[in-house]
Motif scaffolding. Sequence first.
Motif, PDB file in Angstrom:
ATOM      1  N   PRO A 151       0.815  -1.107   0.252  1.00 16.40           N
ATOM      2  CA  PRO A 151       0.006   0.108  -0.114  1.00 16.40           C
ATOM      3  C   PRO A 151       0.809   1.375  -0.020  1.00 16.40           C
ATOM      4  CG  PRO A 151       0.037  -0.707   2.260  1.00 16.40           C
ATOM      5  CD  PRO A 151       0.719  -1.916   1.098  1.00 16.40           C
ATOM      6  N   HIS A 152       0.622   2.287  -1.021  1.00 17.32           N
ATOM      7  CA  HIS A 152       1.342   3.297  -0.980  1.00 17.32           C
ATOM      8  C   HIS A 152       0.603   4.274  -1.869  1.00 17.32           C
ATOM      9  CE1 HIS A 152       2.459   1.525  -4.827  1.00 17.32           C
ATOM     10  NE2 HIS A 152       2.767   2.566  -5.316  1.00 17.32           N
ATOM     11  N   GLY A 153       1.160   5.495  -1.933  1.00 14.68           N
ATOM     12  CA  GLY A 153       0.352   6.655  -2.737  1.00 14.68           C
ATOM     13  C   GLY A 153       1.623   7.774  -3.098  1.00 14.68           C
ATOM     14  N   ARG A 154       1.101   8.782  -4.075  1.00 19.53           N
ATOM     15  CA  ARG A 154       2.012   9.723  -4.458  1.00 19.53           C
ATOM     16  C   ARG A 154       1.447  11.218  -3.720  1.00 19.53           C
ATOM     17  NH1 ARG A 154       4.917  10.195  -9.037  1.00 19.53           N
ATOM     18  NH2 ARG A 154       5.644  11.993  -7.828  1.00 19.53           N
ATOM     19  N   ALA A 155       2.499  11.723  -3.363  1.00 17.89           N
ATOM     20  CA  ALA A 155       2.034  13.043  -2.458  1.00 17.89           C
ATOM     21  C   ALA A 155       1.298  13.875  -3.378  1.00 17.89           C
ATOM     22  CB  ALA A 155       3.566  13.723  -2.086  1.00 17.89           C
ATOM     23  N   GLY A 156       0.504  14.887  -2.865  1.00 15.90           N
ATOM     24  CA  GLY A 156      -0.177  15.797  -3.634  1.00 15.90           C
ATOM     25  C   GLY A 156      -1.830  15.460  -3.465  1.00 15.90           C
ATOM     26  N   GLY A 157      -1.958  14.284  -2.825  1.00 10.75           N
ATOM     27  CA  GLY A 157      -3.463  13.943  -3.164  1.00 10.75           C
ATOM     28  C   GLY A 157      -4.087  14.034  -1.687  1.00 10.75           C
ATOM     29  N   ALA A 158      -5.448  14.025  -1.764  1.00  3.08           N
ATOM     30  CA  ALA A 158      -6.432  14.358  -0.535  1.00  3.08           C
ATOM     31  C   ALA A 158      -5.980  13.457   0.613  1.00  3.08           C
ATOM     32  CB  ALA A 158      -7.721  14.108  -1.053  1.00  3.08           C
ATOM     33  N   PHE A 159      -5.548  12.260   0.550  1.00  2.00           N
ATOM     34  CA  PHE A 159      -5.378  11.284   1.322  1.00  2.00           C
ATOM     35  C   PHE A 159      -3.805  11.033   1.848  1.00  2.00           C
ATOM     36  CE2 PHE A 159      -9.428  10.415  -0.760  1.00  2.00           C
ATOM     37  CZ  PHE A 159     -10.156  10.327   0.370  1.00  2.00           C
ATOM     38  N   ASP A 160      -2.918  12.073   1.811  1.00  2.00           N
ATOM     39  CA  ASP A 160      -1.631  11.717   1.983  1.00  2.00           C
ATOM     40  C   ASP A 160      -1.439  11.557   3.334  1.00  2.00           C
ATOM     41  OD1 ASP A 160      -1.311  12.673  -0.528  1.00  2.00           O
ATOM     42  OD2 ASP A 160       0.040  14.276   0.035  1.00  2.00           O
ATOM     43  N   ALA A 161      -2.285  11.831   4.159  1.00  2.00           N
ATOM     44  CA  ALA A 161      -1.822  11.649   5.713  1.00  2.00           C
ATOM     45  C   ALA A 161      -2.461  10.329   6.077  1.00  2.00           C
ATOM     46  CB  ALA A 161      -2.852  12.617   6.715  1.00  2.00           C
TER      47      ALA A 161
ATOM     48  N   PRO B  14       0.450   4.539   4.270  1.00  2.00           N
ATOM     49  CA  PRO B  14       1.319   4.124   4.833  1.00  2.00           C
ATOM     50  C   PRO B  14       2.985   4.222   4.253  1.00  2.00           C
ATOM     51  CG  PRO B  14      -0.198   2.263   4.108  1.00  2.00           C
ATOM     52  CD  PRO B  14      -0.671   3.715   3.729  1.00  2.00           C
ATOM     53  N   VAL B  15       2.860   4.495   3.153  1.00  4.76           N
ATOM     54  CA  VAL B  15       4.141   4.690   2.331  1.00  4.76           C
ATOM     55  C   VAL B  15       3.577   5.780   1.310  1.00  4.76           C
ATOM     56  CG1 VAL B  15       5.680   3.880   0.639  1.00  4.76           C
ATOM     57  CG2 VAL B  15       4.686   2.317   2.371  1.00  4.76           C
ATOM     58  N   LEU B  16       4.373   6.937   1.572  1.00  5.81           N
ATOM     59  CA  LEU B  16       3.914   7.954   0.447  1.00  5.81           C
ATOM     60  C   LEU B  16       5.503   8.390  -0.209  1.00  5.81           C
ATOM     61  CD1 LEU B  16       1.959   9.918  -0.102  1.00  5.81           C
ATOM     62  CD2 LEU B  16       2.827  11.765   1.757  1.00  5.81           C
ATOM     63  N   LEU B  17       5.311   8.377  -1.569  1.00  9.49           N
ATOM     64  CA  LEU B  17       6.318   8.842  -2.452  1.00  9.49           C
ATOM     65  C   LEU B  17       6.226  10.170  -2.788  1.00  9.49           C
ATOM     66  CD1 LEU B  17       5.820   5.789  -2.900  1.00  9.49           C
ATOM     67  CD2 LEU B  17       6.748   6.122  -5.119  1.00  9.49           C
ATOM     68  N   THR B  18       7.439  11.078  -2.529  1.00  5.77           N
ATOM     69  CA  THR B  18       7.239  12.601  -2.745  1.00  5.77           C
ATOM     70  C   THR B  18       8.608  13.049  -3.259  1.00  5.77           C
ATOM     71  OG1 THR B  18       6.868  14.583  -1.493  1.00  5.77           O
ATOM     72  CG2 THR B  18       8.055  12.839  -0.242  1.00  5.77           C
ATOM     73  N   THR B  19       8.683  14.160  -3.687  1.00  5.29           N
ATOM     74  CA  THR B  19      10.027  15.035  -4.053  1.00  5.29           C
ATOM     75  C   THR B  19       9.943  16.255  -2.959  1.00  5.29           C
ATOM     76  OG1 THR B  19       8.822  16.620  -5.638  1.00  5.29           O
ATOM     77  CG2 THR B  19       9.664  14.184  -6.572  1.00  5.29           C
ATOM     78  N   GLY B  20       9.098  16.341  -2.111  1.00  7.32           N
ATOM     79  CA  GLY B  20       9.094  17.419  -1.081  1.00  7.32           C
ATOM     80  C   GLY B  20       9.664  16.971   0.219  1.00  7.32           C
ATOM     81  N   ALA B  21       9.966  17.851   0.820  1.00 10.09           N
ATOM     82  CA  ALA B  21      10.812  17.805   1.920  1.00 10.09           C
ATOM     83  C   ALA B  21       9.679  17.671   3.463  1.00 10.09           C
ATOM     84  CB  ALA B  21      11.446  19.104   2.548  1.00 10.09           C
ATOM     85  N   ASP B  22       8.394  17.988   3.091  1.00  7.28           N
ATOM     86  CA  ASP B  22       7.337  17.613   4.071  1.00  7.28           C
ATOM     87  C   ASP B  22       7.161  16.307   4.239  1.00  7.28           C
ATOM     88  OD1 ASP B  22       6.289  17.626   1.574  1.00  7.28           O
ATOM     89  OD2 ASP B  22       4.321  18.180   2.488  1.00  7.28           O
ATOM     90  N   ILE B  23       6.446  15.723   5.287  1.00 11.69           N
ATOM     91  CA  ILE B  23       6.450  14.407   5.675  1.00 11.69           C
ATOM     92  C   ILE B  23       4.897  14.405   5.994  1.00 11.69           C
ATOM     93  CG2 ILE B  23       6.899  12.279   7.077  1.00 11.69           C
ATOM     94  CD1 ILE B  23       9.476  13.304   6.975  1.00 11.69           C
ATOM     95  N   PRO B  24       3.889  14.564   5.196  1.00  9.60           N
ATOM     96  CA  PRO B  24       2.301  14.926   5.543  1.00  9.60           C
ATOM     97  C   PRO B  24       1.634  13.323   6.237  1.00  9.60           C
ATOM     98  CG  PRO B  24       2.777  14.633   3.238  1.00  9.60           C
ATOM     99  CD  PRO B  24       4.098  14.653   3.968  1.00  9.60           C
ATOM    100  N   ASN B  25       2.304  12.049   6.141  1.00  6.24           N
ATOM    101  CA  ASN B  25       1.817  10.807   6.252  1.00  6.24           C
ATOM    102  C   ASN B  25       2.467  10.566   8.010  1.00  6.24           C
ATOM    103  OD1 ASN B  25       4.357  10.107   5.862  1.00  6.24           O
ATOM    104  ND2 ASN B  25       3.627   8.275   4.871  1.00  6.24           N
TER     105      ASN B  25
END
Length: 152
Positions: A57-67, A70-81
């Motif tokens: 289970p994983h997702g890409r950052a920038g969606g409504a359900f980032d938080a 369980p695994v979030l792929l991002t290019t950003g420095a924030d950690i919304p999950n």
Amino acid sequence: MGIAMFYHLTRRPIEATLPALLDKSLAQGWRVVVRGGDAGRLDWLDERLWQGDGFLPHGRAGGAFDADQPVLLTTGADIPNGAVCLMAVDGAQVTPQEAAAMERVCILFDGNDPGAVEAARGQWRTLTGAGLRAQYWSEDSGRWEIRRDSGG
């Protein structure tokens, strides 16, 4: 304060190594953020994670359900999950402050790319220079083994 683990990829590519590390992290009950430096490359990794063996289970950052991821792929420095494990790929940088706040930081780098090796060496110097414990993992023998431990 956690530990920074450097994975020198020489035998298995990132698309084989990353899912194994993510599975181990999820088994610990950790949320994970995977930070990359290039959105296109993360799209490619995202596709490989969906096509792999088993469900990861994983997702890409920038969606409504980032938080909720369980695994979030991002290019950003924030950690919304709310991740406690940060995996940096393709030269993505990790600050000593970020590493100190995590249970675990994994830095995966292509051992066949001299630029990637040099960037990882710089990250090692930065993190250990800040007093963080780091381990260098090698797969040269065919299995992952610790080759160097800074001892923190």
